[in-house]
Design a protein around this motif. Structure first.
Motif, PDB file in Angstrom:
ATOM      1  N   TRP A 122      -2.243  -3.998  -4.648  1.00 44.31           N
ATOM      2  CA  TRP A 122      -2.359  -2.812  -3.794  1.00 44.31           C
ATOM      3  C   TRP A 122      -2.524  -1.527  -4.593  1.00 44.31           C
ATOM      4  O   TRP A 122      -3.108  -0.555  -4.109  1.00 44.31           O
ATOM      5  N   GLY A 178      -5.425   1.092  -3.799  1.00 43.45           N
ATOM      6  CA  GLY A 178      -5.092   2.495  -3.573  1.00 43.45           C
ATOM      7  C   GLY A 178      -5.941   3.433  -4.420  1.00 43.45           C
ATOM      8  O   GLY A 178      -6.394   4.479  -3.951  1.00 43.45           O
ATOM      9  N   PRO A 199       0.840  -1.199   0.000  1.00 44.27           N
ATOM     10  CA  PRO A 199       0.000   0.000   0.000  1.00 44.27           C
ATOM     11  C   PRO A 199       0.877   1.251   0.000  1.00 44.27           C
ATOM     12  O   PRO A 199       1.784   1.357   0.812  1.00 44.27           O
TER      13      PRO A 199
END
Ligand code: MN3
Length: 202
Positions: free
Chosen positions: A190, A194, A96
């Protein structure tokens, strides 16, 4: 316009690190397709509802006539949850970053803390259901739902979804849900999560 099966953004064997190609194919082409077919059948004769995006239907189930509400909740939820599930996985996992990375650090104390809380939710879901990372009233939350229920129905925005129905992992993992969850983290995309977080915050 009837709901249709979204194409996967990768090949069936792209997630072998966690999910075998045969499971992916059956899950996408059979299970997900079946939810869509049943959703479309339920919406037949309801032109206005049938024209709405799935998010709008699940976000306002009260607007769906009682006679088809459970069908829409289960099969519409199945369609939405699986569509999200495919999008937030990929062969390139990453970590992340950006705003999402900061939020995960501040809410869960980092990625390991997130993994531990998310695993607890996914393992603790009794029977068939899902674990989610969602955006709820301005913050990140982890939750689990029964069957095909979606966080959208209580006004939250799902960002990451993990299917813990047995059909999602039984071929490779049999009854070992914990092992499936542990491996699954290696195929979380990720970057895609995001993007969803940034959209939800905007
Ligand atoms: Mn499934």
């Amino acid at each position: 316009m009837p709901h249709t099966l979204p194409e996967l953004p990768y090949a069936y064997d792209a997630l072998e690190a966690a999910i075998d190609a045969r499971t992916m194919e059956i899950h996408h082409a059979k299970h997900h397709q079946a939810y869509i077919d049943k959703l479309n059948a339920a919406l037949e004769g309801h032109e206005e509802l049938a024209a709405k995006p799935i998010e709008a239907l699940l976000g306002n189930l009260d607007s769906v006539p009682e006679a088809i509400r459970t069908l829409v909740r289960n099969n519409g939820g199945g369609h939405y949850n699986h569509s999200l599930f495919w999008q937030v996985m990929g062969p390139e996992s990453g970590v992340p970053e950006g705003e999402l990375g900061s939020a995960i650090d501040s809410v869960f104390g980092g990625l390991e803390g997130f993994r531990s809380s998310f695993t607890e939710a996914a393992l603790g879901q009794f029977g068939s259901g899902w674990a989610f990372l969602a955006f709820s009233q301005g913050k990140l939350v982890i939750c689990s739902t029964l069957n095909q229920d979606s966080p959208l129905t209580r006004g939250d925005v799902p960002l990451l979804a993990l299917d813990v129905w047995e059909h999602a992992y039984y071929l490779r993992y049999q009854n070992r849900r914990a092992e499936y969850i542990a491996q699954w983290f290696s195929v979380v995309n990720w970057g895609a999560v995001g993007k969803k977080f940034n959209e939800a915050c905007a």
